[in-house]
Design an enzyme around this catalytic site. Structure first.
Site, PDB file in Angstrom:
ATOM      1  N   THR A 114       0.863  -1.178   0.000  1.00 17.65           N
ATOM      2  CA  THR A 114       0.000   0.000   0.000  1.00 17.65           C
ATOM      3  C   THR A 114       0.896   1.222   0.000  1.00 17.65           C
ATOM      4  O   THR A 114       1.447   1.620   1.025  1.00 17.65           O
ATOM      5  CB  THR A 114      -0.940   0.016   1.212  1.00 17.65           C
ATOM      6  OG1 THR A 114      -1.743  -1.164   1.191  1.00 17.65           O
ATOM      7  CG2 THR A 114      -1.857   1.227   1.159  1.00 17.65           C
ATOM      8  N   LYS A 128      -7.739   0.770  -2.835  1.00 17.01           N
ATOM      9  CA  LYS A 128      -7.216   0.402  -1.517  1.00 17.01           C
ATOM     10  C   LYS A 128      -7.256   1.587  -0.552  1.00 17.01           C
ATOM     11  O   LYS A 128      -7.677   1.448   0.609  1.00 17.01           O
ATOM     12  CB  LYS A 128      -5.783  -0.109  -1.669  1.00 17.01           C
ATOM     13  CG  LYS A 128      -5.019  -0.271  -0.373  1.00 17.01           C
ATOM     14  CD  LYS A 128      -5.563  -1.372   0.502  1.00 17.01           C
ATOM     15  CE  LYS A 128      -4.623  -1.603   1.683  1.00 17.01           C
ATOM     16  NZ  LYS A 128      -5.079  -2.687   2.563  1.00 17.01           N
ATOM     17  N   LYS A 136      -0.441   5.978   8.091  1.00 19.66           N
ATOM     18  CA  LYS A 136       0.211   6.129   6.781  1.00 19.66           C
ATOM     19  C   LYS A 136      -0.830   6.158   5.666  1.00 19.66           C
ATOM     20  O   LYS A 136      -0.782   7.007   4.769  1.00 19.66           O
ATOM     21  CB  LYS A 136       1.185   4.969   6.557  1.00 19.66           C
ATOM     22  CG  LYS A 136       1.872   4.977   5.193  1.00 19.66           C
ATOM     23  CD  LYS A 136       2.342   3.591   4.787  1.00 19.66           C
ATOM     24  CE  LYS A 136       1.163   2.699   4.444  1.00 19.66           C
ATOM     25  NZ  LYS A 136       1.524   1.444   3.793  1.00 19.66           N
TER      26      LYS A 136
END
Length: 286
Positions: free
Chosen positions: A94, A169, A237
């Site tokens: 990711t 995502k 994050k």
């Protein structure tokens, strides 16, 4: 059984069980991890490479599962120094869509192929092979990767060109970040009102408010034990990546402030639902 040779770089909490599923499926597998101890369990059935160069040279399809933009750029910098013609790279990390599309372009210049294929699901689905893959890239490359992705997940969703998998995502994780903060606040509220956590979570999970996300965090909340399946650091994050990609909504700044403050307060290595301890510590403070 495919005769293509598989490489897997990144044997962390997610990568390790995923690589094990490929090994258990009987594929010809080479693995590499910067911390070599994490590769020990593969020595009996698979090849453990000493470095990225050795892995890439001995693989046709290379899967990467890395922590962040910096780690991905470092690994692919080494990869791009090699002859990678006709190889396929499937990055399941990711990272930012911008970084990923730049990597895809650089790989294609070297006459190789690239898919961004981040996953929905944490360590338990990774071990069970029930992840959901959100994939960006060319259809032919998706078909080439499919026999291996099918051993790792229950669904492969091809969403378009490079970068679209990561776009999906970040959207999913933005939603989950709101869900987990909301769940933590709800449990603290019901604690305050004298409802046992086990009872409250049973009500949530059996009602319309329940989901796979609430169910998987129930044992952690009941036991008040926040060993990480997906850490708060990683969620922060992803929220910041979503912000950089254009998430600018009423909840966005609240989420960033809460998760950032929790990390600053020492809760970053806990599971993401461990944000409940940060909220409890600061309950009533403004």
């Amino acid at each position: 059984m495919s005769t293509e040779k598989i490489g897997f770089i990144g044997l962390g909490n997610m990568g390790h069980p995923m690589a094990k599923n490929l090994e258990n499926a009987g594929f010809s597998l080479t693995v590499y991890n910067r911390t070599v101890e994490k590769a020990e369990e593969f020595k009996a059935e698979s090849k453990v490479a000493d470095d990225i160069k050795e892995l890439v040279e001995n693989s046709d399809i290379i899967f990467t599962m890395l922590t962040n933009d910096e780690a991905a750029k470092d690994v692919y910098r080494q990869i791009l120094e090699l002859n990678i013609s006709e190889k396929l790279f499937v990055d399941m990390s990711t990272i930012s869509p911008e970084a990923s599309t730049k990597l895809a372009d650089a790989v294609k210049i070297k006459e190789a192929s690239f898919l961004d294929a981040p996953v929905a699901g944490s360590t338990k689905p990774a071990a069970e092979g029930t992840l959901i893959f959100m994939v960006g890239g060319d259809e032919n490359d998706v078909e080439r990767a499919k026999p291996y992705l099918e051993k790792l997940g229950k669904q492969i969703k091809h969403l378009g060109k490079n970068g679209k998998g990561l776009a999906a995502k970040l959207s999913v994780n933005y939603f989950i970040s709101t869900l987990y903060q909301g769940l933590a606040e709800t449990i603290l509220f019901s604690d305050h009102l004298g409802i046992e956590r086990k009872d409250m979570l049973e009500i949530i999970n059996e009602s319309a408010s329940g989901s796979g996300a609430t169910k998987v965090k129930t044992p952690l909340l009941v036991e008040d034990n926040y060993q990480p399946a997906f850490s708060l650091d990683l969620m922060l994050k992803d929220i910041l990546l979503a912000k950089d990609a254009g998430a600018d909504f009423p909840l966005s700044q609240t989420l960033i402030e809460t998760y950032q403050s929790a990390q600053n307060d020492g809760f970053g290595k806990d599971d993401v639902i461990g944000i409940i301890n940060y909220l409890k510590k600061n309950q009533g403070q403004k």
